[in-house]
Design an enzyme around this catalytic site. Sequence first.
Site, PDB file in Angstrom:
ATOM      1  N   ASP A  28       0.832  -1.210   0.000  1.00 23.66           N
ATOM      2  CA  ASP A  28       0.000   0.000   0.000  1.00 23.66           C
ATOM      3  C   ASP A  28       0.870   1.266   0.000  1.00 23.66           C
ATOM      4  OD1 ASP A  28      -2.426   1.363  -0.017  1.00 23.66           O
ATOM      5  OD2 ASP A  28      -2.515   1.469   2.184  1.00 23.66           O
ATOM      6  N   HIS A  45       1.923   3.265  -9.149  1.00 18.89           N
ATOM      7  CA  HIS A  45       1.722   1.821  -9.378  1.00 18.89           C
ATOM      8  C   HIS A  45       2.889   1.246 -10.177  1.00 18.89           C
ATOM      9  CE1 HIS A  45      -2.097   2.217  -7.538  1.00 18.89           C
ATOM     10  NE2 HIS A  45      -2.675   2.876  -8.517  1.00 18.89           N
ATOM     11  N   LEU A 139      10.765 -20.553  -5.293  1.00 25.65           N
ATOM     12  CA  LEU A 139       9.907 -19.600  -4.570  1.00 25.65           C
ATOM     13  C   LEU A 139       8.534 -19.636  -5.216  1.00 25.65           C
ATOM     14  CD1 LEU A 139       9.783 -17.023  -2.541  1.00 25.65           C
ATOM     15  CD2 LEU A 139      10.023 -15.683  -4.632  1.00 25.65           C
TER      16      LEU A 139
HETATM   17  C1  IPE Z   1      -5.307  -2.606  -0.050  1.00 25.31           C
HETATM   18  O1  IPE Z   1      -5.038  -1.258  -0.221  1.00 25.31           O
HETATM   19  C2  IPE Z   1      -5.360  -3.290  -1.380  1.00 25.31           C
HETATM   20  C3  IPE Z   1      -4.082  -3.461  -2.078  1.00 25.31           C
HETATM   21  C4  IPE Z   1      -2.922  -3.115  -1.621  1.00 25.31           C
HETATM   22  C5  IPE Z   1      -4.171  -4.093  -3.352  1.00 25.31           C
HETATM   23  P1  IPE Z   1      -6.195  -0.177  -0.296  1.00 25.31           P
HETATM   24  O2  IPE Z   1      -5.527   1.130  -0.509  1.00 25.31           O
HETATM   25  O3  IPE Z   1      -7.204  -0.576  -1.302  1.00 25.31           O
HETATM   26  O4  IPE Z   1      -6.847  -0.277   1.150  1.00 25.31           O
HETATM   27  P2  IPE Z   1      -7.784   0.766   1.908  1.00 25.31           P
HETATM   28  O5  IPE Z   1      -8.877   1.164   0.960  1.00 25.31           O
HETATM   29  O6  IPE Z   1      -6.944   1.930   2.289  1.00 25.31           O
HETATM   30  O7  IPE Z   1      -8.279   0.026   3.110  1.00 25.31           O
HETATM   31  C1  IPE Z   2      -1.770   0.248  -3.301  1.00 25.74           C
HETATM   32  O1  IPE Z   2      -1.489   1.599  -3.333  1.00 25.74           O
HETATM   33  C2  IPE Z   2      -2.069  -0.295  -4.676  1.00 25.74           C
HETATM   34  C3  IPE Z   2      -3.484  -0.637  -4.901  1.00 25.74           C
HETATM   35  C4  IPE Z   2      -4.418  -0.611  -3.985  1.00 25.74           C
HETATM   36  C5  IPE Z   2      -3.857  -1.037  -6.242  1.00 25.74           C
HETATM   37  P1  IPE Z   2      -2.636   2.683  -3.300  1.00 25.74           P
HETATM   38  O2  IPE Z   2      -3.012   3.006  -4.719  1.00 25.74           O
HETATM   39  O3  IPE Z   2      -3.755   2.267  -2.425  1.00 25.74           O
HETATM   40  O4  IPE Z   2      -1.881   3.909  -2.675  1.00 25.74           O
HETATM   41  P2  IPE Z   2      -2.452   4.938  -1.588  1.00 25.74           P
HETATM   42  O5  IPE Z   2      -2.890   4.142  -0.417  1.00 25.74           O
HETATM   43  O6  IPE Z   2      -3.591   5.667  -2.237  1.00 25.74           O
HETATM   44  O7  IPE Z   2      -1.285   5.823  -1.307  1.00 25.74           O
HETATM   45 MG    MG Z   3      -4.125   2.488  -0.433  1.00 25.30          MG
END
Ligand code: IPE
Ligand code: IPE
Ligand code: MG
Length: 251
Positions: A28, A45, A139
Site C-alpha cells: 500500500d 503503481h 519460490l
Molecule cells: C489494499 O489497499 C489493497 C491493495 C494493496 C491491493 P487499499 O488502498 O485498497 O486499502 P484501503 O482502501 O486503504 O483500506
Molecule cells: C496500493 O497503493 C495499490 C493498490 C491498492 C492497487 P494505493 O493506490 O492504495 O496507494 P495509496 O494508499 O492511495 O497511497
Molecule cells: Mg491504499
Amino acid sequence: MSTSQVAPPVPPHDDSGRVPAHVAIVMDGNGRWARQRLLPRVAGHRAGMETLRRVVGWSLQRGVRVLTVFAFSSENWNRPQDEVGAILRLMVQALIDEVPRLAEVGVRLHVPGSRDGLPAPLVDGIAEAQRRTAGNGRLVLNVCFNYGGRWDIVQAAQALAARGEPVTEQSLAAALTLAHVPDPDLVIRTGGEQRISNFLLWQIAYSELFFSDRLWPAFDEAEFDRALAAYAQRQRRFGRTPEQVQSMLAA
Ligand code: IPE
Ligand code: IPE
Ligand code: MG
C-alpha cells in the site's frame, strides 16, 4: 508441464535462522508516493512494480519459500475508471515483461483471485504465466489480483456445496485459492495503515503482523530486513502458554 499435473510441493523450509517460510504483503502507498512527487497515481503503481521485483530478489536471497502480495482488491474496482484501467494494463504488461525472468530464476507464479470482470488478454496472460512457471520450486509467488478474503471464503464454501462435501476446517482450507501453500508466517503492510482491507482472512489466523510507514515504492531492503528481524523476535504460541512453548523448543 500440463495444468492437469499436480504442482510440485513447496520445498522444505530451513527455520533455523527464524526466516519466515511464507511472507505476505499488502503493498500500500503507491498513490500517496506519486502525489508527493506531483505525479499521476499510476506512476506510483509503476514504481510499485519495481519494488515487487526487488522484493522477489530479497526473498530468494533470504530463503523465503512463499511470497504472497496484494496487488488489486475486490474493492479497488470502486476507484476512478482510468486508474482501474491503468492497473489492469500494467498487470498485462508485467506478466509479459516479468514471466521469462521469473521462470529463469525458479519462481512459480500463481494469481489467486476472481477472473470475473477481467479483460480477456489478462485472463489469458495469467493462465499462460501460471502454466509456464508451474514446474518451478525455488519460490512460490502469489500475486493476489481481483482478490478479496471474503470472496475466497465464499467461493470455497460454494465449491464444497456444489460437490456435496461436508464443511470442515480442513475441507474449507483445501478449497481456498491459497491451498497450495502453508498459511503466512508474517504479514507486512506498508503505507502506514494498520488494517487488513479484505486481504487474506482465513489464512492469517496466526500470522505475525508488521506495519511499516514506508510507502510501497519506497520500501527498501533495510525495511524488509527490519520486518524479518521483528518476526524472528516474536514468540508464536498458537494458544499455548509461553512456558509450554519454551519447553517444546528446548525438546
Ligand atoms: C489494499 O489497499 C489493497 C491493495 C494493496 C491491493 P487499499 O488502498 O485498497 O486499502 P484501503 O482502501 O486503504 O483500506
Ligand atoms: C496500493 O497503493 C495499490 C493498490 C491498492 C492497487 P494505493 O493506490 O492504495 O496507494 P495509496 O494508499 O492511495 O497511497
Ligand atoms: Mg491504499
